[in-house]
Design a protein around this motif. Sequence first.
Motif, PDB file in Angstrom:
ATOM      1  N   TYR A  40       1.191 -13.119  -4.128  1.00  0.00           N
ATOM      2  CA  TYR A  40       2.009 -11.915  -4.220  1.00  0.00           C
ATOM      3  C   TYR A  40       3.025 -11.841  -3.082  1.00  0.00           C
ATOM      4  O   TYR A  40       3.339 -10.768  -2.576  1.00  0.00           O
ATOM      5  N   ASP A  47      10.911  -6.111  -3.175  1.00  0.00           N
ATOM      6  CA  ASP A  47       9.471  -6.312  -3.022  1.00  0.00           C
ATOM      7  C   ASP A  47       9.005  -6.139  -1.584  1.00  0.00           C
ATOM      8  O   ASP A  47       7.796  -6.062  -1.338  1.00  0.00           O
ATOM      9  N   ALA A 221      -1.437   1.672  -0.809  1.00  0.00           N
ATOM     10  CA  ALA A 221      -0.797   1.676  -2.135  1.00  0.00           C
ATOM     11  C   ALA A 221      -0.496   0.253  -2.600  1.00  0.00           C
ATOM     12  O   ALA A 221      -0.672  -0.082  -3.784  1.00  0.00           O
ATOM     13  N   HIS A 222      -0.067  -0.599  -1.676  1.00  0.00           N
ATOM     14  CA  HIS A 222       0.224  -1.989  -2.017  1.00  0.00           C
ATOM     15  C   HIS A 222      -1.050  -2.726  -2.435  1.00  0.00           C
ATOM     16  O   HIS A 222      -1.060  -3.460  -3.440  1.00  0.00           O
ATOM     17  N   ALA A 224      -3.804  -1.367  -3.605  1.00  0.00           N
ATOM     18  CA  ALA A 224      -4.289  -0.803  -4.865  1.00  0.00           C
ATOM     19  C   ALA A 224      -3.527  -1.398  -6.047  1.00  0.00           C
ATOM     20  O   ALA A 224      -4.115  -1.693  -7.097  1.00  0.00           O
ATOM     21  N   ASN A 225      -2.221  -1.606  -5.881  1.00  0.00           N
ATOM     22  CA  ASN A 225      -1.417  -2.198  -6.947  1.00  0.00           C
ATOM     23  C   ASN A 225      -1.855  -3.634  -7.228  1.00  0.00           C
ATOM     24  O   ASN A 225      -1.999  -4.054  -8.390  1.00  0.00           O
ATOM     25  N   ILE A 226      -2.100  -4.399  -6.168  1.00  0.00           N
ATOM     26  CA  ILE A 226      -2.526  -5.787  -6.342  1.00  0.00           C
ATOM     27  C   ILE A 226      -3.928  -5.843  -6.951  1.00  0.00           C
ATOM     28  O   ILE A 226      -4.216  -6.693  -7.815  1.00  0.00           O
ATOM     29  N   ALA A 228      -5.211  -3.733  -9.011  1.00  0.00           N
ATOM     30  CA  ALA A 228      -5.080  -3.447 -10.444  1.00  0.00           C
ATOM     31  C   ALA A 228      -4.577  -4.676 -11.203  1.00  0.00           C
ATOM     32  O   ALA A 228      -5.054  -4.966 -12.315  1.00  0.00           O
ATOM     33  N   LYS A 229      -3.641  -5.411 -10.613  1.00  0.00           N
ATOM     34  CA  LYS A 229      -3.145  -6.625 -11.278  1.00  0.00           C
ATOM     35  C   LYS A 229      -4.221  -7.695 -11.367  1.00  0.00           C
ATOM     36  O   LYS A 229      -4.255  -8.464 -12.337  1.00  0.00           O
TER      37      LYS A 229
END
Length: 474
Positions: A40, A47, A221-222, A224-226, A228-229
Motif C-alpha cells: 500500500y 495517496d 483511519a489509514h 482501518a482502511n487498509i 478493510a481492504k
Amino acid sequence: MNDAGVPLTPRASENAGQSGSDAGAQAGAAKPYRVLARKYRPAGFEDLIGQEAVVRTVSNAFETGRIPQAWILTGVRGVGKTTTARILARALNYELPEGSVKGPTIHMPTLGVHCQAIMESRHMDVLEMDAASHTGVDDVRQINDSVRYAPASARYKVYIIDEVHMLSTAAFNAFLKTLEEPPEHAKFVFATTEIRKVPVTVLSRCQRFDLRRVEADVLMAHLANISAKEGVEVEGEALGIIARAAEGSVRDSLSLLDQAIAHAAGPVRADAVRQMLGLADRTRVIDLFESLIRGDIASAFKEFREQYDTGADPVVVLSDLAEFVNFVTRVKIVPATADNVAFGETERKRAREFAGKISMRVLSRMWQMLLKGVAEVRDATRPAAAAEMVLVRIAYVADMPTPDEAIRMLEQNGGASPVAGGTAAPRTAPAAPVSSMQSSPARATSAPRSNAEPSARPQMIAPSPDAAPAARRI
C-alpha cells in the motif's frame, strides 16, 4: 513491463514448450507475500497522508511552472521521503500513450508510459543511489559525468539520493557546481533523516520540505482502511495502540499491523496487540495511577506485581504511567484533548475526572519523578525492585505540600500545623502539635515535616523564586 513501460508478452516458443500441467502449476502457485508497507505504498500525491503542506506547495509549483532543479526532503523514518521522491519523478515524467500530456503534472489518474518502471525503481532515466553505501567523491563524479547526457526515453533525468547526509565532505563539494547549474533535463531529489548534517551550501541550492509525523487519528483511519481492504477485523482500540506505538511513522504502523494480523490469526483484539508489544493494560495503568494519587502503596504494589507477573516490562509500565500523567496534564490545560479517538473511551473518561481533581503541582511533580525513575529502572540490575521503589517515592509525596504551600498554611493557622489534606490514604498516627518556628532565617524558610510520617518522607526541594502561586490540591 520494460523500462519504457511497454507491456511484455511471453514469446510464442516459450508458451508452446510448456505442457498444460506445467502451465496450470504455475498459475496455481501462490505469489510471494508483499508486506503491507510495500503493498500500500502511495503512488500519487493524493495517496500521501499527513503531508498536506508538501502536496500543496508542489502542486502550485507544477501548475505555475515554477519547478526547481533540486528538492531535499527531511523527516523521521517512515513518513514518506523516498516515496515522495518517486512520486515527484513520476509527476515530472508523466506521459500517456496517446500523447495528451505535454508536461509535468500532479494529476495522474492512470498509469502512464513510465510510471510502473519508476515505482519499481528500474527506469533507466530515474536513478536511485543509496548514499549510505556510496559515500565517496567517485560516486558523485559518475553522476556529474552522466548528467550531461539527455534522457533516453523520459522527459527528465531524475537523480534520487537517499540518506544524502552520509556523503563525505569531498563528495558534497564535488556536487555543488552541478547542483547549482544542472542541465535543463536533470532534476535532483535528496532524502535525509539528519538534515543538520547536510552542508548549508547544499541546502541553499535546494527547496527544502519537512515531512511531519502523521497524527495518531490520521494513522488510525489509514490503518482501518487498509484492514478493510485486507478483509481483517481489527478493534478500534487495537488500532489506537498501534498508531501510538508507531510514533507518527506510517511504515512502522503498517509493519506493526502486519505483525498483529499474523499474531492474532483472526480478529485483531487490543489484548493481543498489547501482548505482542509487551505493553501493560491501559486500564490497569490507570488503576495504578489512582493508587499512587491516593498514597495507597499496598494497592500500588499489588497492581504493579500483577502486571509484572503477566509479562509487563517494569520500564514499559512506568513509561505508560508517565504517558498517562502527560495525557491528564494536557486534558487539564486543553479539555478538548480528551476527544482524541486515538485514546480509548475509558482512558479519556478517567482522564477528564483526574484533570478536574488533581492540581498542576501534583502532576508536574509526578512527571519529574517518573522521568527520573524510568532511567533508574532501565539501568538497574533488578528492574522490578527499582520500579517498586519509584512507586514508593511517588506515593509518599502524593499528599505532601510543597514548601511554599506549607509556609502559607502555617501562616494561615497562626503557627499551628495544619492536617495534610487531600485524598491521601488516612494515616493511623495521631496528629501531633508542631512547635513554634525558630527565629533563624534558615529555619524560618524550611518546610515542616508531616506529622504522620516524620522519617519516611523525602526532603522537598525549595521552589524557584518565580514559582506560580500554589493551586488547590486534590
